[in-house]
Design a protein around this motif. Sequence first.
Motif, PDB file in Angstrom:
ATOM      1  N   GLN A  61       0.831  -1.203   0.000  1.00  0.00           N
ATOM      2  CA  GLN A  61       0.000   0.000   0.000  1.00  0.00           C
ATOM      3  C   GLN A  61       0.869   1.259   0.000  1.00  0.00           C
ATOM      4  N   ALA A  62       1.963   1.216   0.782  1.00  0.00           N
ATOM      5  CA  ALA A  62       2.899   2.334   0.812  1.00  0.00           C
ATOM      6  C   ALA A  62       3.960   2.118  -0.259  1.00  0.00           C
ATOM      7  N   PRO A  63       4.656   3.186  -0.678  1.00  0.00           N
ATOM      8  CA  PRO A  63       5.745   3.034  -1.651  1.00  0.00           C
ATOM      9  C   PRO A  63       6.824   2.093  -1.118  1.00  0.00           C
ATOM     10  N   ASP A  64       7.527   1.413  -2.028  1.00  0.00           N
ATOM     11  CA  ASP A  64       8.560   0.468  -1.614  1.00  0.00           C
ATOM     12  C   ASP A  64       9.670   1.136  -0.805  1.00  0.00           C
ATOM     13  N   TRP A  65      10.002   2.387  -1.150  1.00  0.00           N
ATOM     14  CA  TRP A  65      11.085   3.044  -0.408  1.00  0.00           C
ATOM     15  C   TRP A  65      10.710   3.235   1.066  1.00  0.00           C
ATOM     16  N   ALA A  66       9.401   3.304   1.346  1.00  0.00           N
ATOM     17  CA  ALA A  66       8.961   3.461   2.729  1.00  0.00           C
ATOM     18  C   ALA A  66       8.818   2.108   3.420  1.00  0.00           C
ATOM     19  N   SER A  67       8.068   1.195   2.822  1.00  0.00           N
ATOM     20  CA  SER A  67       7.778  -0.073   3.482  1.00  0.00           C
ATOM     21  C   SER A  67       8.977  -1.014   3.499  1.00  0.00           C
ATOM     22  N   ILE A  68       9.900  -0.855   2.555  1.00  0.00           N
ATOM     23  CA  ILE A  68      11.063  -1.750   2.496  1.00  0.00           C
ATOM     24  C   ILE A  68      12.324  -1.049   2.997  1.00  0.00           C
ATOM     25  N   VAL A  69      12.719   0.015   2.298  1.00  0.00           N
ATOM     26  CA  VAL A  69      13.988   0.675   2.651  1.00  0.00           C
ATOM     27  C   VAL A  69      13.908   1.304   4.033  1.00  0.00           C
ATOM     28  N   LEU A  70      12.914   2.163   4.247  1.00  0.00           N
ATOM     29  CA  LEU A  70      12.797   2.832   5.540  1.00  0.00           C
ATOM     30  C   LEU A  70      12.455   1.838   6.650  1.00  0.00           C
ATOM     31  N   GLY A  71      11.588   0.853   6.358  1.00  0.00           N
ATOM     32  CA  GLY A  71      11.231  -0.129   7.374  1.00  0.00           C
ATOM     33  C   GLY A  71      12.435  -0.918   7.858  1.00  0.00           C
ATOM     34  N   ASN A  72      13.278  -1.387   6.936  1.00  0.00           N
ATOM     35  CA  ASN A  72      14.468  -2.141   7.331  1.00  0.00           C
ATOM     36  C   ASN A  72      15.478  -1.255   8.060  1.00  0.00           C
ATOM     37  N   ALA A  73      15.577   0.020   7.616  1.00  0.00           N
ATOM     38  CA  ALA A  73      16.496   0.940   8.290  1.00  0.00           C
ATOM     39  C   ALA A  73      16.043   1.193   9.732  1.00  0.00           C
ATOM     40  N   LEU A  74      14.736   1.352   9.937  1.00  0.00           N
ATOM     41  CA  LEU A  74      14.227   1.547  11.303  1.00  0.00           C
ATOM     42  C   LEU A  74      14.468   0.318  12.164  1.00  0.00           C
ATOM     43  N   LEU A  75      14.332  -0.865  11.568  1.00  0.00           N
ATOM     44  CA  LEU A  75      14.583  -2.090  12.328  1.00  0.00           C
ATOM     45  C   LEU A  75      16.049  -2.170  12.756  1.00  0.00           C
ATOM     46  N   ALA A  76      16.941  -1.790  11.839  1.00  0.00           N
ATOM     47  CA  ALA A  76      18.363  -1.742  12.206  1.00  0.00           C
ATOM     48  C   ALA A  76      18.618  -0.658  13.251  1.00  0.00           C
ATOM     49  N   GLY A  77      17.895   0.465  13.136  1.00  0.00           N
ATOM     50  CA  GLY A  77      18.032   1.520  14.128  1.00  0.00           C
ATOM     51  C   GLY A  77      17.592   1.075  15.508  1.00  0.00           C
ATOM     52  N   THR A  78      16.593   0.210  15.547  1.00  0.00           N
ATOM     53  CA  THR A  78      16.149  -0.347  16.832  1.00  0.00           C
ATOM     54  C   THR A  78      17.292  -1.047  17.545  1.00  0.00           C
ATOM     55  N   LEU A  79      17.952  -1.953  16.836  1.00  0.00           N
ATOM     56  CA  LEU A  79      19.046  -2.705  17.453  1.00  0.00           C
ATOM     57  C   LEU A  79      20.242  -1.807  17.756  1.00  0.00           C
ATOM     58  N   ALA A  80      20.440  -0.776  16.933  1.00  0.00           N
ATOM     59  CA  ALA A  80      21.514   0.174  17.214  1.00  0.00           C
ATOM     60  C   ALA A  80      21.268   0.895  18.534  1.00  0.00           C
ATOM     61  N   LEU A  81      20.018   1.296  18.779  1.00  0.00           N
ATOM     62  CA  LEU A  81      19.697   1.977  20.027  1.00  0.00           C
ATOM     63  C   LEU A  81      19.732   1.023  21.222  1.00  0.00           C
ATOM     64  N   LEU A  82      19.354  -0.241  21.011  1.00  0.00           N
ATOM     65  CA  LEU A  82      19.484  -1.218  22.095  1.00  0.00           C
ATOM     66  C   LEU A  82      20.946  -1.410  22.469  1.00  0.00           C
ATOM     67  N   LEU A  83      21.814  -1.433  21.462  1.00  0.00           N
ATOM     68  CA  LEU A  83      23.249  -1.521  21.739  1.00  0.00           C
ATOM     69  C   LEU A  83      23.716  -0.303  22.527  1.00  0.00           C
ATOM     70  N   GLY A  84      23.250   0.887  22.125  1.00  0.00           N
ATOM     71  CA  GLY A  84      23.612   2.092  22.859  1.00  0.00           C
ATOM     72  C   GLY A  84      23.094   2.067  24.288  1.00  0.00           C
ATOM     73  N   ALA A  85      21.881   1.529  24.488  1.00  0.00           N
ATOM     74  CA  ALA A  85      21.322   1.444  25.834  1.00  0.00           C
ATOM     75  C   ALA A  85      22.178   0.550  26.727  1.00  0.00           C
ATOM     76  N   VAL A  86      22.632  -0.568  26.184  1.00  0.00           N
ATOM     77  CA  VAL A  86      23.493  -1.470  26.961  1.00  0.00           C
ATOM     78  C   VAL A  86      24.823  -0.792  27.283  1.00  0.00           C
ATOM     79  N   GLN A  87      25.371  -0.057  26.315  1.00  0.00           N
ATOM     80  CA  GLN A  87      26.632   0.651  26.565  1.00  0.00           C
ATOM     81  C   GLN A  87      26.452   1.702  27.650  1.00  0.00           C
ATOM     82  N   GLN A  88      25.334   2.429  27.614  1.00  0.00           N
ATOM     83  CA  GLN A  88      25.079   3.412  28.660  1.00  0.00           C
ATOM     84  C   GLN A  88      24.890   2.750  30.011  1.00  0.00           C
ATOM     85  N   PHE A  89      24.225   1.610  30.037  1.00  0.00           N
ATOM     86  CA  PHE A  89      24.028   0.906  31.307  1.00  0.00           C
ATOM     87  C   PHE A  89      25.373   0.571  31.945  1.00  0.00           C
TER      88      PHE A  89
END
Length: 401
Positions: A61-89
Amino acid sequence: MIFVLPPLDIPTTLQMIVAASFTMAATLAAMGPQQRDGISLWALGLVLHGGAFALFVLRGQAPDWASIVLGNALLAGTLALLLGAVQQFHARPLSWAAMGLPVLGQALLATLLLDDYRWRLAGTNFLLTLQTAAVLWALWFPQRPQPARGAVLVTLGLAPQTLLLAVRAGWVAVYGAPNQGLLQSGTTQGATFLTSYVVIILASLGFVLMTKDRVDAANRRLATTDALTGVANRRALIQALDRDMALALRTQEPYAVMMLDLDHFKNVNDRHGHLAGDQVLCHVAAVLRQRLRAQDMVGRYGGEEFLVLMPCTAAAGALEAAEALRQAVEQSPCPYGGQTIPITVSIGVCASPLAPGDSWDQLIHMADQALYSAKQDGRNRVAWAPLPRPTGPETLPNTEF
């Protein structure tokens, strides 16, 4: 009869993941800004996680750049922030390269392989595997969380996800991608997304438990530690006396208590200021800790008075230890403001085998009486007082200094 579970409805599962991510993020945000412990980064990661899966729901329904490119980038960003949270802890500096490069890599890979579902799926899962493995590594190495129960919960959430992503990446690379699309029901797709749902709940609760355990440990330290000197406070000393006295009465071992008081401490405050007085108290506490045995305990009893507890110590040994402490303090002037402040202490000692009816307040009272005698006799000296006995007072040990 064999029962076969129907395949999961993928769109519904994705919507559950979105709802769980945003709900958990809001819950963590409500805890308040906890930058030092990484809660804020973890909550922000869950927001990205919910956004990524919301875009996956819109696939077609959404353009591929949003549902695929941006969606996968956000998923990678999730794990990047979890890594940062562990480092801060763990109070480590954030590695922006380790956090940012996988996000850029996912966006680039999804863009280049936009029309190649098989290799995009394999590459995406491979990069996510590396990211989840990096989070787990940072969680346990080189510093193991103490206590570890929260970290175990995080690991129970992320480890199966890491394994599943790795298996999925390898399977797709070798045998090709499944025929159905992202939103089509299927066993593999359902297992992958169901695992993601469980990971959100389990790992987030584990991280919250990690921060709670740290706060609880800090509160316990505050409750038993003198804020200025770092040695035990009066409450901790009394708790230790209660425990040690019960053991000494059962084993009939001698027990010794020292009461130490800084000589002319008011003159230090009047001449050098109260900050200098605080520094002198910290210095004396450090000197005492360095010269006591592992089983001994030193604490600040009040003001400029320190109490030393010495289990399994007879009068002669206690007097020798007290004299060694007196000399150590006298020979270790306190550095302050480019100068040194001379310090001496007077010490009162009470040491005796314990009998039924003896109490720790009697030991402290007699040590305080001995301290008063040391002050009266000129300060910078050690004095001894016995526990009163119905059969008569104990004799002073034959100890010369």
